[in-house]
Design a protein around this motif. Sequence first.
Motif, PDB file in Angstrom:
ATOM      1  N   GLN A   1      -7.150   1.018   2.953  1.00  0.00           N
ATOM      2  CA  GLN A   1      -6.750   0.262   1.683  1.00  0.00           C
ATOM      3  C   GLN A   1      -6.723  -1.198   2.340  1.00  0.00           C
ATOM      4  O   GLN A   1      -6.028  -1.600   3.263  1.00  0.00           O
ATOM      5  CB  GLN A   1      -5.401   0.841   1.310  1.00  0.00           C
TER       6      GLN A   1
ATOM      7  N   ALA B   1       3.104   0.383   3.582  1.00  0.00           N
ATOM      8  CA  ALA B   1       2.847  -0.594   4.233  1.00  0.00           C
ATOM      9  C   ALA B   1       2.723  -1.782   3.375  1.00  0.00           C
ATOM     10  O   ALA B   1       1.847  -1.631   2.715  1.00  0.00           O
ATOM     11  CB  ALA B   1       1.661  -0.234   5.038  1.00  0.00           C
TER      12      ALA B   1
ATOM     13  N   HIS C   1       0.921  -1.207   0.099  1.00  0.00           N
ATOM     14  CA  HIS C   1       0.113   0.015  -0.048  1.00  0.00           C
ATOM     15  C   HIS C   1       0.751   1.391  -0.142  1.00  0.00           C
ATOM     16  O   HIS C   1       1.649   1.490   0.974  1.00  0.00           O
ATOM     17  CB  HIS C   1      -0.989   0.191   1.457  1.00  0.00           C
ATOM     18  N   HIS C   2       0.830   1.851  -0.995  1.00  0.00           N
ATOM     19  CA  HIS C   2       1.508   3.096  -1.137  1.00  0.00           C
ATOM     20  C   HIS C   2       0.737   4.521  -0.663  1.00  0.00           C
ATOM     21  O   HIS C   2      -0.196   4.816  -1.288  1.00  0.00           O
ATOM     22  CB  HIS C   2       2.291   3.289  -2.572  1.00  0.00           C
ATOM     23  N   LEU C   3       0.825   4.919   0.608  1.00  0.00           N
ATOM     24  CA  LEU C   3      -0.067   5.513   1.390  1.00  0.00           C
ATOM     25  C   LEU C   3      -0.158   6.772   0.867  1.00  0.00           C
ATOM     26  O   LEU C   3      -1.505   7.186   0.815  1.00  0.00           O
ATOM     27  CB  LEU C   3       0.374   5.353   2.764  1.00  0.00           C
TER      28      LEU C   3
ATOM     29  N   LEU D   1      -3.183  -0.303  11.628  1.00  0.00           N
ATOM     30  CA  LEU D   1      -3.222  -1.541  10.684  1.00  0.00           C
ATOM     31  C   LEU D   1      -3.876  -2.510  11.157  1.00  0.00           C
ATOM     32  O   LEU D   1      -4.014  -2.770  12.441  1.00  0.00           O
ATOM     33  CB  LEU D   1      -1.484  -1.855  10.680  1.00  0.00           C
TER      34      LEU D   1
ATOM     35  N   SER E   1      -6.263  -5.182   1.260  1.00  0.00           N
ATOM     36  CA  SER E   1      -5.957  -6.292   0.311  1.00  0.00           C
ATOM     37  C   SER E   1      -6.272  -7.791   0.945  1.00  0.00           C
ATOM     38  O   SER E   1      -5.763  -7.796   2.120  1.00  0.00           O
ATOM     39  CB  SER E   1      -4.422  -6.524   0.144  1.00  0.00           C
TER      40      SER E   1
ATOM     41  N   GLU F   1      -8.617  -6.180  -3.919  1.00  0.00           N
ATOM     42  CA  GLU F   1      -8.464  -4.836  -3.360  1.00  0.00           C
ATOM     43  C   GLU F   1      -9.732  -4.280  -2.930  1.00  0.00           C
ATOM     44  O   GLU F   1     -10.551  -3.976  -3.941  1.00  0.00           O
ATOM     45  CB  GLU F   1      -7.494  -3.948  -4.337  1.00  0.00           C
TER      46      GLU F   1
ATOM     47  N   ARG G   1      -9.659   6.402   6.256  1.00  0.00           N
ATOM     48  CA  ARG G   1      -9.500   5.839   4.518  1.00  0.00           C
ATOM     49  C   ARG G   1      -8.706   4.781   4.795  1.00  0.00           C
ATOM     50  O   ARG G   1      -7.718   4.711   5.025  1.00  0.00           O
ATOM     51  CB  ARG G   1      -9.071   7.120   3.870  1.00  0.00           C
TER      52      ARG G   1
ATOM     53  N   PHE H   1      -5.160  -7.695   4.922  1.00  0.00           N
ATOM     54  CA  PHE H   1      -4.365  -6.608   5.500  1.00  0.00           C
ATOM     55  C   PHE H   1      -4.964  -5.124   5.273  1.00  0.00           C
ATOM     56  O   PHE H   1      -5.335  -4.966   3.982  1.00  0.00           O
ATOM     57  CB  PHE H   1      -2.945  -6.644   4.983  1.00  0.00           C
TER      58      PHE H   1
ATOM     59  N   ILE I   1      -5.787   5.220   7.171  1.00  0.00           N
ATOM     60  CA  ILE I   1      -5.275   6.497   7.396  1.00  0.00           C
ATOM     61  C   ILE I   1      -6.503   7.370   8.005  1.00  0.00           C
ATOM     62  O   ILE I   1      -7.476   7.642   7.314  1.00  0.00           O
ATOM     63  CB  ILE I   1      -4.654   7.053   6.306  1.00  0.00           C
TER      64      ILE I   1
ATOM     65  N   LEU J   1      -2.270   6.511  11.743  1.00  0.00           N
ATOM     66  CA  LEU J   1      -2.251   4.980  10.853  1.00  0.00           C
ATOM     67  C   LEU J   1      -2.344   3.657  11.695  1.00  0.00           C
ATOM     68  O   LEU J   1      -1.814   3.280  12.566  1.00  0.00           O
ATOM     69  CB  LEU J   1      -0.761   4.978  10.354  1.00  0.00           C
TER      70      LEU J   1
ATOM     71  N   HIS K   1      -2.503   6.189  -2.323  1.00  0.00           N
ATOM     72  CA  HIS K   1      -3.673   5.013  -2.005  1.00  0.00           C
ATOM     73  C   HIS K   1      -3.314   4.066  -3.177  1.00  0.00           C
ATOM     74  O   HIS K   1      -4.336   3.648  -3.826  1.00  0.00           O
ATOM     75  CB  HIS K   1      -4.831   5.823  -2.111  1.00  0.00           C
ATOM     76  N   HIS K   2      -2.140   3.665  -3.629  1.00  0.00           N
ATOM     77  CA  HIS K   2      -1.951   2.808  -4.705  1.00  0.00           C
ATOM     78  C   HIS K   2      -1.765   1.354  -4.085  1.00  0.00           C
ATOM     79  O   HIS K   2      -1.391   1.484  -2.904  1.00  0.00           O
ATOM     80  CB  HIS K   2      -0.616   3.243  -5.352  1.00  0.00           C
ATOM     81  N   PHE K   3      -2.217   0.550  -4.746  1.00  0.00           N
ATOM     82  CA  PHE K   3      -2.063  -0.846  -4.591  1.00  0.00           C
ATOM     83  C   PHE K   3      -0.819  -1.303  -5.318  1.00  0.00           C
ATOM     84  O   PHE K   3      -0.922  -1.111  -6.651  1.00  0.00           O
ATOM     85  CB  PHE K   3      -3.171  -1.679  -4.817  1.00  0.00           C
ATOM     86  N   GLU K   4      -0.088  -2.246  -4.965  1.00  0.00           N
ATOM     87  CA  GLU K   4       0.740  -3.178  -5.716  1.00  0.00           C
ATOM     88  C   GLU K   4       0.915  -4.602  -5.183  1.00  0.00           C
ATOM     89  O   GLU K   4       0.801  -4.744  -4.247  1.00  0.00           O
ATOM     90  CB  GLU K   4       2.514  -2.466  -5.606  1.00  0.00           C
TER      91      GLU K   4
ATOM     92  N   SER L   1      -4.539  -1.094   5.738  1.00  0.00           N
ATOM     93  CA  SER L   1      -4.166   0.298   6.212  1.00  0.00           C
ATOM     94  C   SER L   1      -5.085   1.226   6.325  1.00  0.00           C
ATOM     95  O   SER L   1      -5.660   1.688   5.247  1.00  0.00           O
ATOM     96  CB  SER L   1      -2.533   0.611   5.622  1.00  0.00           C
TER      97      SER L   1
END
Lengths: 178, 178
Positions: free
Chosen positions: B17, A165, A21-23, B149, B19, B30, B15, B167, B171, B147, A26-29, B169
């Motif tokens: 995210q 994260a 999670h690129h906070l 988790l 996964s 997602e 907010r 998981f 914010i 943050l 709000h990107h997912f990889e 995250s």
Amino acid sequence: MNIDEFIERSLGKWRSQRSAHHLAFHHFEEVTSEIEILSLDNHDARVTALCKANQVDPHLISSPFYMAWTGESDWDEDEVLTGSTVLVPVPDSENPTQGRLLREQGYAETVPAIGHYQLIEDGSFILRTKYDRATAEEKIWFATPNLRLRVSLIKTGDGKGVTTASFSSEIRSLDLSE
Amino acid sequence: MNIDEFIERSLGKWRSQRSAHHLAFHHFEEVTSEIEILSLDNHDARVTALCKANQVDPHLISSPFYMAWTGESDWDEDEVLTGSTVLVPVPDSENPTQGRLLREQGYAETVPAIGHYQLIEDGSFILRTKYDRATAEEKIWFATPNLRLRVSLIKTGDGKGVTTASFSSEIRSLDLSE
């Protein structure tokens, strides 16, 4: 749980699903990979070289291991993420539930990678590694003997903010310790 | 950390995210969502009704709260996942670091949802809830005050296998406790 038990349970081949999670964005990889963890002999040349580079007495180390991985990210499916490293735990003589973790330096890294680990009450392994401009904090634990979970945080240099994260679920595909 | 502190730190808008790793199929899912957590009065009608339904003395409860969420999954972008519930902690009188967590029953649920929580040494909140055919195990902790988790496992009924590992995250987007 001590460091020897933790590494003994980690030996083998694992199939990993990782979500980062690129906070800020709000990107997912998504990354899928194969991980292999092998026990090394205390007298292995790579282990003694790593001790020497860090001026650590080889008598103080415990359960050195080798880790290799090969993975694919959904951000760039043509890029294959492969690598390997040697890791050497150095338990504190006064408190063996914590210690240092030496890591073989990649040829591109200029800063020695020495992490500090701690094994906590619930069986989790916590690892903190300071780099030039960031701090990495990992928490690894076993949900079952064949399912290892890992949460990794990349923190800003001052340790106050978190930029990424990640969560990995690692399923054992072959137990080499048997 | 006690349950009151943990809930106090959780109040506000988040907010999220999330996964989900569907382990048998190595699938990723997602979900992005907004979560709101609000403090409730001990004498709120929804709280006293929940105590009554579970035959719990309202004097034993601590920090009841309301939680609402609205989210979207990448598996079906037209489906909007919304819901809300009321949650009521009932700390053990002998050991206040653990207790029961009552949850308002959804109209479609036939089994009362009573979880057991535990606050552990490193500040994590662990919640276990048994359902008819599965057990849910959640671990929630704060990486920073803003943050939160969360790792959630869905286990098979016997508690030995894990079918889904998720998981989140979260914010903070607005602190309503200020």
